[in-house]
Structure formats: C-alpha cells, structure tokens
Design an enzyme around this catalytic site. Structure first.
Site, PDB file in Angstrom:
ATOM      1  N   ARG A 108      -2.685  -5.404  -8.683  1.00 48.62           N
ATOM      2  CA  ARG A 108      -1.564  -6.717  -8.428  1.00 48.62           C
ATOM      3  C   ARG A 108      -1.499  -8.145  -9.074  1.00 48.62           C
ATOM      4  NH1 ARG A 108      -3.542  -8.030  -2.935  1.00 48.62           N
ATOM      5  NH2 ARG A 108      -5.459  -8.222  -3.726  1.00 48.62           N
ATOM      6  N   HIS A 117       1.409  -1.085  -0.166  1.00 45.06           N
ATOM      7  CA  HIS A 117      -0.095  -0.357  -0.149  1.00 45.06           C
ATOM      8  C   HIS A 117       0.705   1.168  -0.078  1.00 45.06           C
ATOM      9  CE1 HIS A 117      -3.092  -2.875   2.443  1.00 45.06           C
ATOM     10  NE2 HIS A 117      -3.313  -2.896   1.359  1.00 45.06           N
ATOM     11  N   SER A 160      -3.163  -8.230   2.880  1.00 42.66           N
ATOM     12  CA  SER A 160      -3.678  -8.108   4.019  1.00 42.66           C
ATOM     13  C   SER A 160      -3.996  -9.205   5.141  1.00 42.66           C
ATOM     14  CB  SER A 160      -3.851  -7.090   4.894  1.00 42.66           C
ATOM     15  OG  SER A 160      -4.056  -5.290   4.573  1.00 42.66           O
ATOM     16  N   LYS A 204     -16.257  -7.436   6.158  1.00 40.53           N
ATOM     17  CA  LYS A 204     -15.244  -7.943   5.775  1.00 40.53           C
ATOM     18  C   LYS A 204     -14.403  -9.061   7.722  1.00 40.53           C
ATOM     19  CE  LYS A 204     -11.489  -7.845   2.647  1.00 40.53           C
ATOM     20  NZ  LYS A 204     -10.303  -6.865   1.998  1.00 40.53           N
TER      21      LYS A 204
HETATM   22  N1  COA Z   1      -0.235  -4.245  -1.511  1.00 36.10           N
HETATM   23  C1  COA Z   1      -0.565  -5.088  -0.503  1.00 36.10           C
HETATM   24  N2  COA Z   1      -2.026  -5.697  -0.232  1.00 36.10           N
HETATM   25  C2  COA Z   1      -3.082  -4.533  -1.909  1.00 36.10           C
HETATM   26  C3  COA Z   1      -2.379  -3.988  -2.185  1.00 36.10           C
HETATM   27  C4  COA Z   1      -1.208  -3.452  -2.177  1.00 36.10           C
HETATM   28  N3  COA Z   1      -0.839  -3.151  -3.680  1.00 36.10           N
HETATM   29  N4  COA Z   1      -3.651  -3.718  -3.045  1.00 36.10           N
HETATM   30  C5  COA Z   1      -4.529  -3.968  -2.091  1.00 36.10           C
HETATM   31  N5  COA Z   1      -4.142  -5.235  -1.244  1.00 36.10           N
HETATM   32  C6  COA Z   1      -5.063  -6.071  -0.579  1.00 36.10           C
HETATM   33  C7  COA Z   1      -5.598  -5.820   0.599  1.00 36.10           C
HETATM   34  O1  COA Z   1      -4.821  -5.560   1.283  1.00 36.10           O
HETATM   35  C8  COA Z   1      -7.306  -6.549   0.811  1.00 36.10           C
HETATM   36  O2  COA Z   1      -6.110  -7.474   1.322  1.00 36.10           O
HETATM   37  P1  COA Z   1      -7.640  -8.562   1.954  1.00 36.10           P
HETATM   38  O3  COA Z   1      -8.784  -9.024   1.274  1.00 36.10           O
HETATM   39  O4  COA Z   1      -6.231  -9.731   2.708  1.00 36.10           O
HETATM   40  O5  COA Z   1      -7.413  -7.241   3.643  1.00 36.10           O
HETATM   41  C9  COA Z   1      -6.383  -7.064  -0.847  1.00 36.10           C
HETATM   42  O6  COA Z   1      -5.585  -6.230  -1.538  1.00 36.10           O
HETATM   43  C10 COA Z   1      -8.428  -6.888  -1.776  1.00 36.10           C
HETATM   44  O7  COA Z   1      -8.088  -5.171  -0.971  1.00 36.10           O
HETATM   45  P2  COA Z   1      -8.660  -3.886  -1.984  1.00 36.10           P
HETATM   46  O8  COA Z   1     -10.222  -4.831  -3.133  1.00 36.10           O
HETATM   47  O9  COA Z   1      -8.500  -3.080  -1.664  1.00 36.10           O
HETATM   48  O10 COA Z   1     -10.445  -4.141  -1.021  1.00 36.10           O
HETATM   49  P3  COA Z   1     -10.329  -3.207   0.336  1.00 36.10           P
HETATM   50  O11 COA Z   1     -10.872  -4.096   1.015  1.00 36.10           O
HETATM   51  O12 COA Z   1      -9.318  -2.962   1.101  1.00 36.10           O
HETATM   52  O13 COA Z   1     -11.253  -2.582  -0.210  1.00 36.10           O
HETATM   53  C11 COA Z   1     -12.986  -0.633  -1.118  1.00 36.10           C
HETATM   54  C12 COA Z   1     -12.579  -2.069  -1.458  1.00 36.10           C
HETATM   55  C13 COA Z   1     -13.147  -0.527   0.809  1.00 36.10           C
HETATM   56  C14 COA Z   1     -11.840   0.353  -1.891  1.00 36.10           C
HETATM   57  C15 COA Z   1     -14.640  -0.796  -1.166  1.00 36.10           C
HETATM   58  O14 COA Z   1     -15.553  -2.025  -0.925  1.00 36.10           O
HETATM   59  C16 COA Z   1     -14.841   0.259  -1.513  1.00 36.10           C
HETATM   60  O15 COA Z   1     -14.909   1.190  -2.168  1.00 36.10           O
HETATM   61  N6  COA Z   1     -15.974  -0.237   0.109  1.00 36.10           N
HETATM   62  C17 COA Z   1     -16.726   1.487   0.065  1.00 36.10           C
HETATM   63  C18 COA Z   1     -17.782   1.260   0.307  1.00 36.10           C
HETATM   64  C19 COA Z   1     -19.161   1.990  -1.828  1.00 36.10           C
HETATM   65  O16 COA Z   1     -18.393   2.381  -2.130  1.00 36.10           O
HETATM   66  N7  COA Z   1     -19.105   0.300  -2.403  1.00 36.10           N
HETATM   67  C20 COA Z   1     -19.759   0.576  -4.318  1.00 36.10           C
HETATM   68  C21 COA Z   1     -18.452   0.376  -4.736  1.00 36.10           C
HETATM   69  S1  COA Z   1     -19.002   0.142  -6.030  1.00 36.10           S
END
Ligand code: COA
Length: 162
Positions: A91, A18, A129, A42
């Site tokens: 990724r 991140h 994560s 989650k």
């Molecule tokens: N390096 C390391 N890990 C990474 C990464 C990077 N560059 N990019 C993503 N990851 C990991 C994250 O740590 C996460 O790990 P986990 O699932 O083990 O916790 C996984 O990849 C998924 O990441 P991500 O897709 O970013 O999911 P998220 O849960 O962190 O975020 C939101 C998702 C919050 C952006 C999305 O749910 C959201 O927008 N929510 C708000 C509500 C909303 O607007 N909903 C309608 C959307 S249309």
C-alpha cells in the site's frame, strides 16, 4: 501445469482492498489460494472460522479461488497448495521494509517460492482491517471499504461487544 499463487493474510475482516489484490492476481495466475492465518498474536476480532466464512461468501462461485485456513508457516501451506508464488499487496512505502523482510525470510526457508508484490489500488492505499473496524465501532461509514455482507457481519458483531 497450472500456475497457483497463495495470497496470505489475517483478513480481520476481508476488505475491498484485499478483494482488489485477489482480482488482479487472477489476471496472472490460474488459481489463487487465499491463506487465512490464525494470527493469534494479533488477537483477531473475528475468529478464524468467521474470517474463513466471510472470504467464502465474498468469493462464492469463483472456482479459481480457494480459501485455506492455516496456523503454521506460510511456506508450508504454500507447498501443500502447490503454490510457487506468494502474493503480497503493497500500500504505502511504510509497508515496504516489513514486506522485504518477510519475503527474504520466506525465500531463505523456501528458495523455490517467489514473492510477487502488487500495488494496492489508489483508493484502497490507506485501508487496513483494524482501521475499518475502529471507524465502524465509532459509528463511522465504512461501506465503501467492505462488501455489503461483510459490513453486515461486522455491524452485528460490534453490537455484541459494545
Ligand atoms: N488492502 C487493504 N488492507 C490491506 C491490504 C490491502 N491490499 N494489504 C494489507 N492490508 C492490511 C491488512 O488488513 C492488515 O490490517 P491490520 O493490521 O489492521 O489487521 C495490515 O494491512 C497488515 O496486513 P498484512 O501484512 O497482510 O498482515 P497480516 O496480519 O494480514 O498477514 C501474514 C501477515 C499472515 C502473511 C504473516 O504473519 C505470515 O506469513 N504468517 C504465517 C507464519 C509465518 O510463516 N511466519 C514467518 C514469516 S517469515
């Protein structure tokens, strides 16, 4: 006008993957708002205050980054933050389908906001994560994936649940 982008995620906890995405986003934008989603579905390991606090620690002293917890829609917090770009890290190919769907839905809801994808650095392409948490819980070495203070907090918190 300053260019502001929002980088949303759950950050449970923030990893070096991140941090790498944030640092690269700062090459393109004046200001990056890190949006910390409550992501209750989650069932995060760290609560939102802990995740916010860890991000504040990692980015302390960088006045081009601000951290904003949120529980509603991403596009609402983007608008509140005057961010007209959403940053997402890609990724592996497996991220692609979900990310295109998310970007498409966000574009339908807020056509004025664009999503920009940054590819993760090779070294962090497989980091997530939850994997980092699992390896740490099983006493594996995750120090290369975490800022030292985040590693310390994760180790401490794992002791309370073991
Ligand atoms: N390096 C390391 N890990 C990474 C990464 C990077 N560059 N990019 C993503 N990851 C990991 C994250 O740590 C996460 O790990 P986990 O699932 O083990 O916790 C996984 O990849 C998924 O990441 P991500 O897709 O970013 O999911 P998220 O849960 O962190 O975020 C939101 C998702 C919050 C952006 C999305 O749910 C959201 O927008 N929510 C708000 C509500 C909303 O607007 N909903 C309608 C959307 S249309």
């Amino acid at each position: 006008m300053t260019a502001t982008a929002i980088y949303p995620g759950t950050f449970d906890p923030v990893t070096r993957g991140h941090i790498d995405i944030c640092e690269r986003a700062l090459k393109m934008f004046d200001h990056v708002v890190i949006g910390v989603a409550d992501s209750l579905a989650k069932q995060p390991f760290f609560d939102i205050n802990e995740r916010f606090d860890m991000l504040e620690t990692v980015f302390a002293g960088n006045d081009r980054i601000s951290i904003k917890p949120f529980s509603g829609l991403l596009i609402d917090v983007a608008r509140e933050s005057n961010a007209n770009v959403i940053i997402r890290g890609l990724r592996a190919i497996s991220d692609f389908e979900y990310e295109v769907q998310l970007a498409g839905m966000n574009r339908s809801l807020a056509p004025e906001i664009e999503t920009v994808f940054l590819t993760a650095a090779q070294h962090y392409a497989f980091v997530s994560s939850s994997l980092v948490r699992e390896i740490a819980r099983l006493d594996g070495d995750v120090s290369e994936f975490l800022h030292p203070e985040i590693l310390r907090r994760l180790t401490e918190k794992l002791k309370t649940v073991k």
